[in-house]
Design an enzyme around this catalytic site. Structure first.
Site, PDB file in Angstrom:
ATOM      1  N   LYS A  89       0.882  -1.179   0.000  1.00 55.45           N
ATOM      2  CA  LYS A  89       0.000   0.000   0.000  1.00 55.45           C
ATOM      3  C   LYS A  89       0.914   1.222   0.000  1.00 55.45           C
ATOM      4  O   LYS A  89       1.405   1.629   1.039  1.00 55.45           O
ATOM      5  CB  LYS A  89      -0.878  -0.010   1.258  1.00 55.45           C
ATOM      6  CG  LYS A  89      -2.220   0.697   1.125  1.00 55.45           C
ATOM      7  CD  LYS A  89      -2.162   2.142   0.708  1.00 55.45           C
ATOM      8  CE  LYS A  89      -1.788   3.071   1.849  1.00 55.45           C
ATOM      9  NZ  LYS A  89      -1.516   4.447   1.360  1.00 55.45           N
ATOM     10  N   GLU A  95       9.818   1.687  10.749  1.00 55.21           N
ATOM     11  CA  GLU A  95      10.878   2.643  10.390  1.00 55.21           C
ATOM     12  C   GLU A  95      10.239   4.027  10.420  1.00 55.21           C
ATOM     13  O   GLU A  95       9.467   4.362   9.530  1.00 55.21           O
ATOM     14  CB  GLU A  95      11.418   2.350   8.992  1.00 55.21           C
ATOM     15  CG  GLU A  95      11.949   0.945   8.783  1.00 55.21           C
ATOM     16  CD  GLU A  95      13.331   0.722   9.353  1.00 55.21           C
ATOM     17  OE1 GLU A  95      13.845   1.639  10.019  1.00 55.21           O
ATOM     18  OE2 GLU A  95      13.879  -0.367   9.157  1.00 55.21           O
ATOM     19  N   CYS A 137      14.483  10.553   5.855  1.00 50.85           N
ATOM     20  CA  CYS A 137      14.330  10.171   7.268  1.00 50.85           C
ATOM     21  C   CYS A 137      15.651  10.320   8.028  1.00 50.85           C
ATOM     22  O   CYS A 137      15.664  10.686   9.194  1.00 50.85           O
ATOM     23  CB  CYS A 137      13.804   8.754   7.380  1.00 50.85           C
ATOM     24  SG  CYS A 137      14.815   7.540   6.528  1.00 50.85           S
ATOM     25  N   GLU A 196      10.432  16.894  13.736  1.00 48.95           N
ATOM     26  CA  GLU A 196      10.863  16.572  12.379  1.00 48.95           C
ATOM     27  C   GLU A 196      10.139  17.491  11.386  1.00 48.95           C
ATOM     28  O   GLU A 196       8.916  17.470  11.314  1.00 48.95           O
ATOM     29  CB  GLU A 196      10.539  15.108  12.064  1.00 48.95           C
ATOM     30  CG  GLU A 196      11.085  14.662  10.724  1.00 48.95           C
ATOM     31  CD  GLU A 196      10.694  13.236  10.367  1.00 48.95           C
ATOM     32  OE1 GLU A 196       9.534  12.855  10.594  1.00 48.95           O
ATOM     33  OE2 GLU A 196      11.561  12.510   9.860  1.00 48.95           O
TER      34      GLU A 196
END
Ligand code: NAD
Length: 512
Positions: free
Chosen positions: A192, A267, A301, A400
């Site tokens: 997905k 993750e 990331c 972030e």
């Protein structure tokens, strides 16, 4: 200040081979949604519609999982030798390379990643399959001999249908990073992809068809996270979920999959420090600092988004840094000279810009940043930004941002650098620049990060464990560590002789 070199737009936007519309791939065939829904995917450079995408719902996910379940239990995939599976993986890698330029350009169209970097990602996608093809043939078990009495052994077996849920940053590379070990180990998959970047996944499905992968081994369902993603997470025939995305989403997914006792690989986000000491090779450190946060449009990331700079060199280093950031080429991502392209989506641009306001309100100084040139106004461009005079407790230092924004925080001693590095909720990556290798190793051990690089930019070795600590994730993927996730240990005990078996049920009378 604010003199980013903006490229004119000389490069035409043509995207050959783009799947139009983008369909699901279920049981070896491209299909529309059961309910017939569609959504648009946009070009971040212009915000024009690229194409329609099939909007998956629970029914589509169910169809895909059933196909994957049949392929796992009844199809040839699970019964093949690892070598036979590896042959398919190599064919996929070859096909990705054959279609490399097409894939790279589609990725540019869908994500705004600069073409030079998208080409690198396409090459890495092929490498992911080639690497795990090789690793597949090395999956081994263990034996536990017990003298003449027993030979016990443990083997690794595939788990079943894996749900793979991926984010919109470097979507092709990240999808293949999951699909390759998943299939190599003998599982079947339902992918997905993120709703903002569905196109290279569709192209990948075409490649699976091209190499005649048995039907149902790889399935793709497009759609929104809360609908299609959630249906995958909750599906009773999906025992393992590999997720890459935001920490908040990861938490929700773990909660939603808890009843099914799913196995998760998570993750998640990061706010990784790059620490520069005054004894470092400052030219190389500067190159790495700039590349580490502004490459991939800052949507990375493992971005080194917090510069920790030793006070003794702060002024000089920040001045050189500001000069470099000012000169970064922002522009059309199809131009090979472009270094930073548009952000994935106008909503994300707004989110990043909100952080720029927050930084200013918090009292940080924007050394570089600001408006984008007028000819880029249609796209989701944010000028590469550098904040100085940043305190570690500011939101721009803690949260972030996932865009081309770097914050610079000064430190005096090694101990202070360590406190600052660890003073965030994340723990994905860390970068250390110093010529004092004792100090470098010491810090690398003590920093809360799943991965640390010493005097290096983010150069990946696919054999090593990849993943984060704290709020950056659970588990590791990469090398044989991927198989810790994608396989299950099964222990088999074999009696070699007449070992004693306690004898029940020999009494004269049944017990009272
Ligand atoms: P996101 O969490 O918004 O979405 C990721 C995926 O999850 C998408 O496919 C989305 O549709 C799906 N999703 C959303 N809600 C869901 C739900 N309730 N159930 C099931 N699926 C759901 O993340 P994003 O914005 O696409 O990606 C950016 C984030 O990914 C950043 O935080 C970044 O740090 C992180 N990331 C981490 C790594 C890593 O390896 N640690 C790598 C790349 C990106």
């Amino acid at each position: 200040m604010n003199q980013v070199k903006a490229e004119a737009q000389p490069v035409p936007m043509s995207f050959e081979g783009m799947p139009r519309p983008a369909l699901h791939f279920i049981d070896g065939a491209f299909v529309e949604s059961a309910k017939g829904g569609w959504f648009d995917t946009l070009n971040p450079t212009t915000n024009e519609v690229l194409t329609q995408v099939a909007e998956g719902t629970e029914e589509d996910v169910h169809r895909a999982v059933e196909a994957a379940y049949r392929a796992f239990h009844e199809g040839p995939w699970g019964r093949m030798t690892a070598k036979e599976r590896a042959r398919y993986l190599v064919q996929i890698a070859d096909a990705i390379e054959r279609h490399g330029e097409e894939l790279a350009r589609i990725e540019v169209a869908d994500t705004g990643l600069p073409i030079a970097q998208a080409r690198g990602q396409a090459a890495r996608a092929a490498e992911n399959f080639r690497f795990f093809a090789e690793m597949a043939t090395r999956i081994t078990g263990e034996t536990f001999p017990v003298g003449d009495a027993f030979l016990n052994y443990a083997i690794r077996v595939p788990v079943g249908v894996a749900g793979l849920i991926t984010p919109w940053n470097t979507p092709l590379m990240l999808a293949t990073w999951k699909i390759a070990p998943c299939l190599a180990a003998g599982n079947t998959a339902v992918l997905k992809p993120a709703e903002w970047s569905p196109l290279t996944a569709t192209k990948l499905a075409e490649i699976m068809q091209e190499v005649d992968l048995p039907p149902g081994v790889f399935n793709l369902v497009h759609g929104f996270g809360e609908v299609a993603g959630d249906a995958l997470v909750r599906h009773p025939k999906v025992p393992l979920i590999s997720f890459t995305g935001e920490t908040v989403t990861g938490r929700t997914i773990m909660r939603n999959g808890a009843d099914g006792l799913k196995r998760f690989s998570m993750e998640l986000g990061g706010k990784s420090p790059v620490i520069v000491f005054d004894d470092a090779d400052l030219d190389r450190a500067l190159d790495a600092v700039v590349f580490g946060v502004y490459s991939l449009n800052g949507e990375r990331c493992t971005a080194s988004s917090r510069l920790l700079i030793q006070e003794t060199i702060r002024e000089e280093f920040e001045a050189r840094l500001a000069e470099r950031v000012r000169r970064i080429r922002l522009g059309n991502p199809l131009d090979p000279a472009t270094e930073v392209g548009p952000l994935i989506h106008s909503e994300h641009k707004t989110r990043v810009e909100r952080y720029l306001d927050i930084g200013l309100r918090e009292g940080a100084v924007m050394a570089v940043g600001g408006d984008v040139p007028e000819d880029l106004a249609r796209g989701n461009f944010v000028r590469p930004t550098l904040f100085v005079d940043v305190k570690n407790d500011m939101r721009i230092a803690q949260e972030e941002i996932f865009g081309p924004v770097l914050v610079s925080i000064p430190f005096t001693t090694e101990e202070e650098a360590l406190q600052l590095a660890n003073g965030v909720s994340y723990g994905l990556a860390a970068y250390i620049w110093t010529r004092d290798l004792e100090r470098a190793h010491r810090l690398a051990r003590r920093i809360d990060a799943g991965m640390a690089w010493i005097n290096s930019q983010n150069v990946r070795d696919l054999r090593t464990p990849f993943g984060g600590m704290k709020m950056s994730g659970v588990g590791r993927e990469g090398g044989h560590y991927s198989f810790e996730f994608y396989t299950e240990w099964k222990t088999i005990h074999v009696a070699l002789g007449q070992h004693p078996i306690p004898r029940f049920g020999l009494a004269d009378h049944a017990g009272a």
